[in-house]
Design an enzyme around this catalytic site. Structure first.
Site, PDB file in Angstrom:
ATOM      1  NE  ARG A  85      -3.967  -2.087   1.637  1.00  0.00           N
ATOM      2  CZ  ARG A  85      -3.924  -3.129   2.188  1.00  0.00           C
ATOM      3  NH1 ARG A  85      -3.056  -3.500   3.104  1.00  0.00           N
ATOM      4  NH2 ARG A  85      -4.872  -4.237   1.919  1.00  0.00           N
ATOM      5  CD  GLU A 144       8.331  15.685 -22.289  1.00  0.00           C
ATOM      6  OE1 GLU A 144       7.625  16.711 -21.982  1.00  0.00           O
ATOM      7  OE2 GLU A 144       7.595  14.414 -22.115  1.00  0.00           O
ATOM      8  CE  LYS A 182       6.178  17.135 -13.870  1.00  0.00           C
ATOM      9  NZ  LYS A 182       6.490  15.846 -14.550  1.00  0.00           N
ATOM     10  CG  HIS A 213       7.095  10.295 -24.243  1.00  0.00           C
ATOM     11  ND1 HIS A 213       5.549  10.183 -24.299  1.00  0.00           N
ATOM     12  CD2 HIS A 213       7.375  11.289 -23.371  1.00  0.00           C
ATOM     13  CE1 HIS A 213       5.199  11.190 -23.605  1.00  0.00           C
ATOM     14  NE2 HIS A 213       6.216  11.929 -22.921  1.00  0.00           N
TER      15      HIS A 213
HETATM   16  N1  LIG Z   1       5.810  10.731 -15.118  1.00  0.00           N
HETATM   17  C1  LIG Z   1       5.602  11.528 -15.623  1.00  0.00           C
HETATM   18  O1  LIG Z   1       5.296  12.809 -15.148  1.00  0.00           O
HETATM   19  C2  LIG Z   1       6.198  11.586 -17.233  1.00  0.00           C
HETATM   20  C3  LIG Z   1       6.596  12.850 -17.802  1.00  0.00           C
HETATM   21  C4  LIG Z   1       7.078  12.598 -19.104  1.00  0.00           C
HETATM   22  C5  LIG Z   1       7.125  11.437 -19.711  1.00  0.00           C
HETATM   23  N2  LIG Z   1       6.868  10.061 -19.013  1.00  0.00           N
HETATM   24  C6  LIG Z   1       7.196   8.905 -19.543  1.00  0.00           C
HETATM   25  O2  LIG Z   1       8.416   8.677 -19.774  1.00  0.00           O
HETATM   26  C7  LIG Z   1       8.599   7.829 -20.844  1.00  0.00           C
HETATM   27  C8  LIG Z   1       9.959   8.174 -21.568  1.00  0.00           C
HETATM   28  O3  LIG Z   1      10.994   8.563 -20.933  1.00  0.00           O
HETATM   29  P1  LIG Z   1      12.317   8.171 -21.414  1.00  0.00           P
HETATM   30  O4  LIG Z   1      12.585   8.978 -22.555  1.00  0.00           O
HETATM   31  O5  LIG Z   1      13.397   8.639 -20.434  1.00  0.00           O
HETATM   32  O6  LIG Z   1      12.535   6.848 -22.189  1.00  0.00           O
HETATM   33  P2  LIG Z   1      13.390   5.465 -21.477  1.00  0.00           P
HETATM   34  O7  LIG Z   1      13.134   5.217 -20.251  1.00  0.00           O
HETATM   35  O8  LIG Z   1      12.968   4.362 -22.604  1.00  0.00           O
HETATM   36  O9  LIG Z   1      14.737   5.945 -21.811  1.00  0.00           O
HETATM   37  C9  LIG Z   1      15.353   6.032 -23.292  1.00  0.00           C
HETATM   38  C10 LIG Z   1      16.449   5.141 -23.555  1.00  0.00           C
HETATM   39  O10 LIG Z   1      17.698   5.442 -23.117  1.00  0.00           O
HETATM   40  C11 LIG Z   1      18.384   4.609 -22.339  1.00  0.00           C
HETATM   41  N3  LIG Z   1      19.081   5.221 -21.336  1.00  0.00           N
HETATM   42  C12 LIG Z   1      18.502   5.865 -20.150  1.00  0.00           C
HETATM   43  N4  LIG Z   1      19.452   6.527 -19.556  1.00  0.00           N
HETATM   44  C13 LIG Z   1      20.666   6.195 -19.993  1.00  0.00           C
HETATM   45  C14 LIG Z   1      21.991   6.508 -19.879  1.00  0.00           C
HETATM   46  N5  LIG Z   1      22.236   7.308 -18.874  1.00  0.00           N
HETATM   47  N6  LIG Z   1      22.967   6.151 -20.789  1.00  0.00           N
HETATM   48  C15 LIG Z   1      22.413   5.168 -21.753  1.00  0.00           C
HETATM   49  N7  LIG Z   1      21.302   4.914 -22.011  1.00  0.00           N
HETATM   50  C16 LIG Z   1      20.414   5.394 -21.279  1.00  0.00           C
HETATM   51  C17 LIG Z   1      17.121   3.540 -21.800  1.00  0.00           C
HETATM   52  O11 LIG Z   1      17.766   2.151 -21.743  1.00  0.00           O
HETATM   53  C18 LIG Z   1      16.387   3.528 -23.192  1.00  0.00           C
HETATM   54  O12 LIG Z   1      16.901   2.797 -24.090  1.00  0.00           O
HETATM   55  C19 LIG Z   1       7.381   7.602 -21.234  1.00  0.00           C
HETATM   56  O13 LIG Z   1       6.841   6.355 -20.972  1.00  0.00           O
HETATM   57  C20 LIG Z   1       6.862   8.719 -20.904  1.00  0.00           C
HETATM   58  O14 LIG Z   1       5.395   8.446 -20.769  1.00  0.00           O
HETATM   59  C21 LIG Z   1       6.515  10.131 -17.756  1.00  0.00           C
END
Ligand SMILES: NC(=O)c1ccc[n+]([C@@H]2O[C@H](COP(=O)([O-])OP(=O)(O)OC[C@H]3O[C@@H](n4cnc5c(N)ncnc54)[C@H](O)[C@@H]3O)[C@@H](O)[C@H]2O)c1
Length: 380
Positions: free
Chosen positions: A126, A190, A231, A271
């Site tokens: 929880r 973003e 944010k 994304h």
């Molecule tokens: N919760 C929220 O408020 C919010 C806001 C915006 C986006 N999101 C979500 O975030 C997600 C997208 O996040 P993202 O773009 O980080 O995607 P992700 O987590 O898939 O990371 C992108 C890629 O980069 C790689 N990676 C990450 N850090 C790395 C590093 N330091 N070195 C090498 N590779 C690395 C990961 O393995 C992946 O292949 C989506 O699902 C979206 O819906 C959530």
């Protein structure tokens, strides 16, 4: 690796207030930062295979300085990991490690890991303690802050989840050096979003400084801190998105529809790229509705193009569903209230607002005009 004094941004939520620390070298002191705030706790680190390969040893060494020897749960990278199957895997891993409610789930990865691990932390026993150590630019400027967690359903993005705030966010800017450039650009979308919502001077600053920001150095830390402040402000005002927080969805209604239309296939669209195209479309749509000037839409498109981001639907490779099917994805999105379409529109750069009751027919005509099939048929 250089260690600089971190910038501290506070997310003010009463007795759930927490810090975001931003700076290079933070992994090496993760244990001290965590145990200083949550003494005597045990932890599970949730990460993905890419991040684990590049940085898990450094994180383990950093946690060890605070006496934390975590259980490790490593998942496949990519958007498809935000699923019920992987949620079950994380829940099982945390329970198998015999962690209690006061113990910590540490999300160590991009937004995918942050959303999934945060959701697991929100529901196991929880609600367990939760720490975000974001490793992508997108996660450092957006997803690790604010407590939105969740997974996708085959019916749409982020349809299942909870609000669950972290106790601490550690954004080590040094880990971004291993992030693939395409992902860095996606995160930049973003970042630029905050300027396009209500910080026009930040957007102008980005237009001037984006090259240095991409190269690393003080501009990068400065921009991440500015994004986190933006944010944190919104989240402190409207934690549960009953008002202003919806502005952060600029570009997301179109963007989520395009992600769903490409079946979350990261080789076609990640994304942040969906958000880039979505923001350009939101500006162009606002201009079509005579709310914003076409010059503002062109300015946004030019900047996205300059940094190498996709900015129109035609930039997505492969076939796409037609405009009506794209509209159906939009109506499935959670930003639809009782059938009326809610969009984030704009009156100019940095002047976004929430528009309720946008007629579906206008959206359909706009999507039809901007669909690559239609553009192929236009005389050049
Ligand atoms: N919760 C929220 O408020 C919010 C806001 C915006 C986006 N999101 C979500 O975030 C997600 C997208 O996040 P993202 O773009 O980080 O995607 P992700 O987590 O898939 O990371 C992108 C890629 O980069 C790689 N990676 C990450 N850090 C790395 C590093 N330091 N070195 C090498 N590779 C690395 C990961 O393995 C992946 O292949 C989506 O699902 C979206 O819906 C959530």
């Amino acid at each position: 690796m250089s260690i600089e004094a971190p910038v501290v941004v506070e997310v003010g939520l009463g007795d759930r207030t927490y810090d975001i620390l931003i700076g290079s070298g933070l992994l090496s002191r993760a244990g001290a930062e965590i145990s200083g705030r949550l003494p005597g706790t045990r932890a599970a680190v949730v990460t993905d295979a890419n991040v684990a390969a590049a940085h898990l040893d450094a994180l383990k060494a950093g946690l060890d300085t605070g006496g934390i020897q975590p259980a490790i749960i490593t998942l496949p990278p990519g958007e498809k990991t935000k699923s019920f199957a992987h949620l079950e895997e994380v829940v099982d891993g945390v329970l198998a490690a015999k962690l209690e409610r006061g113990d910590i789930v540490i999300a160590f990865g991009g937004g995918v890991i942050g959303d999934l691990a945060g959701f697991a932390a929100g529901i196991v026993r929880r609600g367990m303690n939760f720490v975000q150590i974001p490793t992508s630019l997108l996660a450092q400027v957006d997803s690790s802050v604010g407590g939105k967690t969740g997974i996708n359903s085959p019916r749409g993005k982020n349809l299942v989840g909870v609000f669950h705030q972290p106790k601490l966010v550690l954004a080590d800017t040094g880990v971004l050096d291993t992030l693939p450039i395409r992902e860095f650009r996606a995160g930049y979308a973003e970042l630029a979003k905050y300027g396009l919502i209500d910080r026009p001077e930040f957007f102008t600053w980005l237009e001037k400084n984006w090259v240095q920001l991409f190269a690393g150095g003080p501009e990068r830390t400065q921009a991440i801190a500015e994004a986190c402040r933006a944010k944190a402000d919104v989240v402190a005002r409207d934690e549960f998105e009953t008002g202003d927080r919806a502005l952060l969805n600029l570009g997301h209604t179109f963007g989520h529809a395009l992600e769903a239309a490409t079946q979350y296939d990261g080789s076609r669209l990640v994304h942040g790229e969906g958000v880039a195209i979505g923001m350009a479309l939101a500006y162009r749509f606002s201009s079509r509705l005579n709310l914003a000037s076409p010059d503002d839409a062109a300015r946004v498109e030019a900047h996205l193009r300059a940094v190498g981001l996709p900015w129109r639907i035609a930039d997505i490779s492969g076939d796409l569903p037609d405009a009506e099917a794209l509209l159906a994805f939009i109506t499935q999105d959670k930003k639809v209230s009782r059938g009326a379409l809610t969009f984030i529109l704009t009156r100019g750069v940095g002047q976004a607002f929430i528009a309720k009751d946008v007629p579906a027919s206008e959206v359909l005509s706009f999507l039809t005009e901007n669909h690559p099939d239609q553009q192929k048929m236009r005389p050049r």
